[in-house]
Design a protein around this motif. Sequence first.
Motif, PDB file in Angstrom:
ATOM      1  N   ALA A  23     -26.502 -12.764  25.067  1.00 62.02           N
ATOM      2  CA  ALA A  23     -27.923 -12.868  25.413  1.00 62.02           C
ATOM      3  C   ALA A  23     -28.791 -12.245  24.325  1.00 62.02           C
ATOM      4  O   ALA A  23     -29.761 -12.856  23.861  1.00 62.02           O
ATOM      5  CB  ALA A  23     -28.183 -12.196  26.756  1.00 62.02           C
ATOM      6  N   ARG A  77     -22.746 -13.046  35.112  1.00 59.15           N
ATOM      7  CA  ARG A  77     -24.143 -13.264  34.741  1.00 59.15           C
ATOM      8  C   ARG A  77     -25.062 -12.348  35.544  1.00 59.15           C
ATOM      9  O   ARG A  77     -26.052 -11.835  35.019  1.00 59.15           O
ATOM     10  CB  ARG A  77     -24.522 -14.734  34.962  1.00 59.15           C
ATOM     11  CG  ARG A  77     -23.795 -15.675  34.032  1.00 59.15           C
ATOM     12  CD  ARG A  77     -24.553 -16.991  33.848  1.00 59.15           C
ATOM     13  NE  ARG A  77     -24.809 -17.678  35.096  1.00 59.15           N
ATOM     14  CZ  ARG A  77     -23.941 -18.444  35.742  1.00 59.15           C
ATOM     15  NH1 ARG A  77     -22.722 -18.599  35.250  1.00 59.15           N
ATOM     16  NH2 ARG A  77     -24.265 -19.058  36.865  1.00 59.15           N
ATOM     17  N   ALA A  81     -27.561  -9.621  34.009  1.00 58.18           N
ATOM     18  CA  ALA A  81     -28.995  -9.659  34.308  1.00 58.18           C
ATOM     19  C   ALA A  81     -29.505  -8.295  34.746  1.00 58.18           C
ATOM     20  O   ALA A  81     -30.557  -7.827  34.286  1.00 58.18           O
ATOM     21  CB  ALA A  81     -29.265 -10.691  35.406  1.00 58.18           C
ATOM     22  N   GLY A 128     -33.103 -11.176  31.218  1.00 57.88           N
ATOM     23  CA  GLY A 128     -32.506 -10.921  32.519  1.00 57.88           C
ATOM     24  C   GLY A 128     -32.562 -12.135  33.430  1.00 57.88           C
ATOM     25  O   GLY A 128     -31.579 -12.469  34.109  1.00 57.88           O
ATOM     26  N   THR A 129     -33.691 -12.797  33.453  1.00 57.50           N
ATOM     27  CA  THR A 129     -33.810 -14.024  34.250  1.00 57.50           C
ATOM     28  C   THR A 129     -33.060 -15.172  33.595  1.00 57.50           C
ATOM     29  O   THR A 129     -32.394 -15.970  34.268  1.00 57.50           O
ATOM     30  CB  THR A 129     -35.286 -14.405  34.432  1.00 57.50           C
ATOM     31  OG1 THR A 129     -35.958 -13.347  35.117  1.00 57.50           O
ATOM     32  CG2 THR A 129     -35.417 -15.683  35.251  1.00 57.50           C
ATOM     33  N   ASN A 130     -33.148 -15.257  32.274  1.00 56.65           N
ATOM     34  CA  ASN A 130     -32.503 -16.367  31.562  1.00 56.65           C
ATOM     35  C   ASN A 130     -31.011 -16.457  31.861  1.00 56.65           C
ATOM     36  O   ASN A 130     -30.469 -17.549  32.053  1.00 56.65           O
ATOM     37  CB  ASN A 130     -32.708 -16.227  30.056  1.00 56.65           C
ATOM     38  CG  ASN A 130     -34.132 -16.527  29.628  1.00 56.65           C
ATOM     39  OD1 ASN A 130     -34.934 -17.003  30.413  1.00 56.65           O
ATOM     40  ND2 ASN A 130     -34.436 -16.246  28.371  1.00 56.65           N
ATOM     41  N   VAL A 131     -30.318 -15.309  31.880  1.00 60.86           N
ATOM     42  CA  VAL A 131     -28.865 -15.370  32.069  1.00 60.86           C
ATOM     43  C   VAL A 131     -28.500 -15.836  33.481  1.00 60.86           C
ATOM     44  O   VAL A 131     -27.413 -16.380  33.689  1.00 60.86           O
ATOM     45  CB  VAL A 131     -28.185 -14.017  31.763  1.00 60.86           C
ATOM     46  CG1 VAL A 131     -28.403 -13.600  30.324  1.00 60.86           C
ATOM     47  CG2 VAL A 131     -28.650 -12.924  32.708  1.00 60.86           C
ATOM     48  N   LEU A 132     -29.400 -15.642  34.429  1.00 55.59           N
ATOM     49  CA  LEU A 132     -29.120 -16.109  35.794  1.00 55.59           C
ATOM     50  C   LEU A 132     -29.271 -17.611  35.930  1.00 55.59           C
ATOM     51  O   LEU A 132     -28.622 -18.232  36.778  1.00 55.59           O
ATOM     52  CB  LEU A 132     -30.056 -15.426  36.796  1.00 55.59           C
ATOM     53  CG  LEU A 132     -29.770 -13.974  37.142  1.00 55.59           C
ATOM     54  CD1 LEU A 132     -30.789 -13.468  38.158  1.00 55.59           C
ATOM     55  CD2 LEU A 132     -28.356 -13.799  37.699  1.00 55.59           C
ATOM     56  N   THR A 140     -28.481 -19.602  42.814  1.00 60.30           N
ATOM     57  CA  THR A 140     -29.287 -19.183  41.671  1.00 60.30           C
ATOM     58  C   THR A 140     -30.702 -18.792  42.080  1.00 60.30           C
ATOM     59  O   THR A 140     -31.220 -17.744  41.665  1.00 60.30           O
ATOM     60  CB  THR A 140     -29.354 -20.285  40.605  1.00 60.30           C
ATOM     61  OG1 THR A 140     -28.041 -20.512  40.084  1.00 60.30           O
ATOM     62  CG2 THR A 140     -30.272 -19.875  39.454  1.00 60.30           C
ATOM     63  N   SER A 143     -30.725 -15.504  43.778  1.00 59.82           N
ATOM     64  CA  SER A 143     -30.430 -14.439  42.821  1.00 59.82           C
ATOM     65  C   SER A 143     -31.672 -14.070  42.017  1.00 59.82           C
ATOM     66  O   SER A 143     -31.970 -12.885  41.819  1.00 59.82           O
ATOM     67  CB  SER A 143     -29.313 -14.881  41.859  1.00 59.82           C
ATOM     68  OG  SER A 143     -28.096 -15.065  42.530  1.00 59.82           O
ATOM     69  N   VAL A 144     -32.394 -15.091  41.556  1.00 60.28           N
ATOM     70  CA  VAL A 144     -33.611 -14.843  40.792  1.00 60.28           C
ATOM     71  C   VAL A 144     -34.645 -14.138  41.654  1.00 60.28           C
ATOM     72  O   VAL A 144     -35.342 -13.219  41.198  1.00 60.28           O
ATOM     73  CB  VAL A 144     -34.176 -16.160  40.221  1.00 60.28           C
ATOM     74  CG1 VAL A 144     -35.556 -15.941  39.615  1.00 60.28           C
ATOM     75  CG2 VAL A 144     -33.226 -16.735  39.180  1.00 60.28           C
ATOM     76  N   LEU A 147     -33.637 -10.440  41.968  1.00 61.20           N
ATOM     77  CA  LEU A 147     -33.873  -9.722  40.716  1.00 61.20           C
ATOM     78  C   LEU A 147     -35.362  -9.538  40.469  1.00 61.20           C
ATOM     79  O   LEU A 147     -35.807  -8.457  40.057  1.00 61.20           O
ATOM     80  CB  LEU A 147     -33.238 -10.476  39.550  1.00 61.20           C
ATOM     81  CG  LEU A 147     -33.359  -9.796  38.187  1.00 61.20           C
ATOM     82  CD1 LEU A 147     -32.554  -8.498  38.152  1.00 61.20           C
ATOM     83  CD2 LEU A 147     -32.899 -10.733  37.070  1.00 61.20           C
TER      84      LEU A 147
END
Length: 337
Positions: A23, A77, A81, A128-132, A140, A143-144, A147
């Motif tokens: 990342a 992931r 994140a 952090g958001t991108n990897v999710l 997903t 999860s977002v 977070l």
Amino acid sequence: MTIAVPTVLTTSRKQVEPALRAAVGELDDHTRRVCEYHFGWVHADGTPDGRTGKALRPALVFLAARAIAEDGPGTVRAAAAVELVHNFSLLHDDLMDDDTSRRHRPTAWTVFGRPAALLAGDALLALGTNVLVDEPIAHTAESVRILSSATGGLIVGQAADLGFEWRHDVGLAECLRMVEGKTAALLGCACALGALTAGGDAATVSRLHAFGRELGMAFQLVDDVLGLWGDPATTGKPVLSDLRARKKTAPVVHALTSGTAAGERLRGLYQDPEPLIGSRAELAADLVRQAGSRDWAETECERRLTAAYAHLHTGGRTGPAVDALTELAEFIVRRQW
């Protein structure tokens, strides 16, 4: 069953580090260098270094997942994140607090400058958001959401922490709400994401979230005590820096609102414009102790830990991962008392 906590942390760090490096590797050269230095992967000149953080939050993600079933397809992931968001907060905290040392070496802003460290923190937050969402799976979106909610709580908590420095009327209840946002929210998030990636139902995810949140409260109380009476050679952070900045940590607020003579003397020191350094800072720490606030912090920490265990063991949940979560919690709370 005895769990070797250092082994758990080392294993978790090895599991999550490739995802973290991948990342961070997407960033522009200068921002990447700041982040790599902050993570302890390189020295300031870019040569390899072997320093790394404890990977506590990734460990919570992995162990929470295993307490439900096994690591799901998104567990690594999720762990990455949470660690990225955590390090965003550390980069910004060091800036806002003017802290010059972390993990036994100069903080990133003192090496690369304030603007570079600020942008590096922003970059980690975005990552952090991108990897999710890189490889979307069934959970997903949830999860977002988890977070994002934790990140929002963290920011609100940090804002309150900064605002408290200029106020003379901070109450203990609002101070604890600040702690819940600044520290506990992300530990709760880590446990919730682990449970979610392992296929836990809503009730199970909620229980693990509550476990992590209560553990986070205990964790911050330990940090507050160590900030007043810890050994910098062990903690890697300067002692009494919170007092010098007139921060109103939970033990300090407890002392200020204790109605004791020591608490009133402490109030006078906090309201006096003369810098709280040297013997004055040492006196302030001793007044916190005299007010009974170190004892209160340790008792409150134990209460929060008991509450965490109640959530963890709801429904008679047992197994190696539950044992590991229990021992990791004990390790956190007993680390430097």
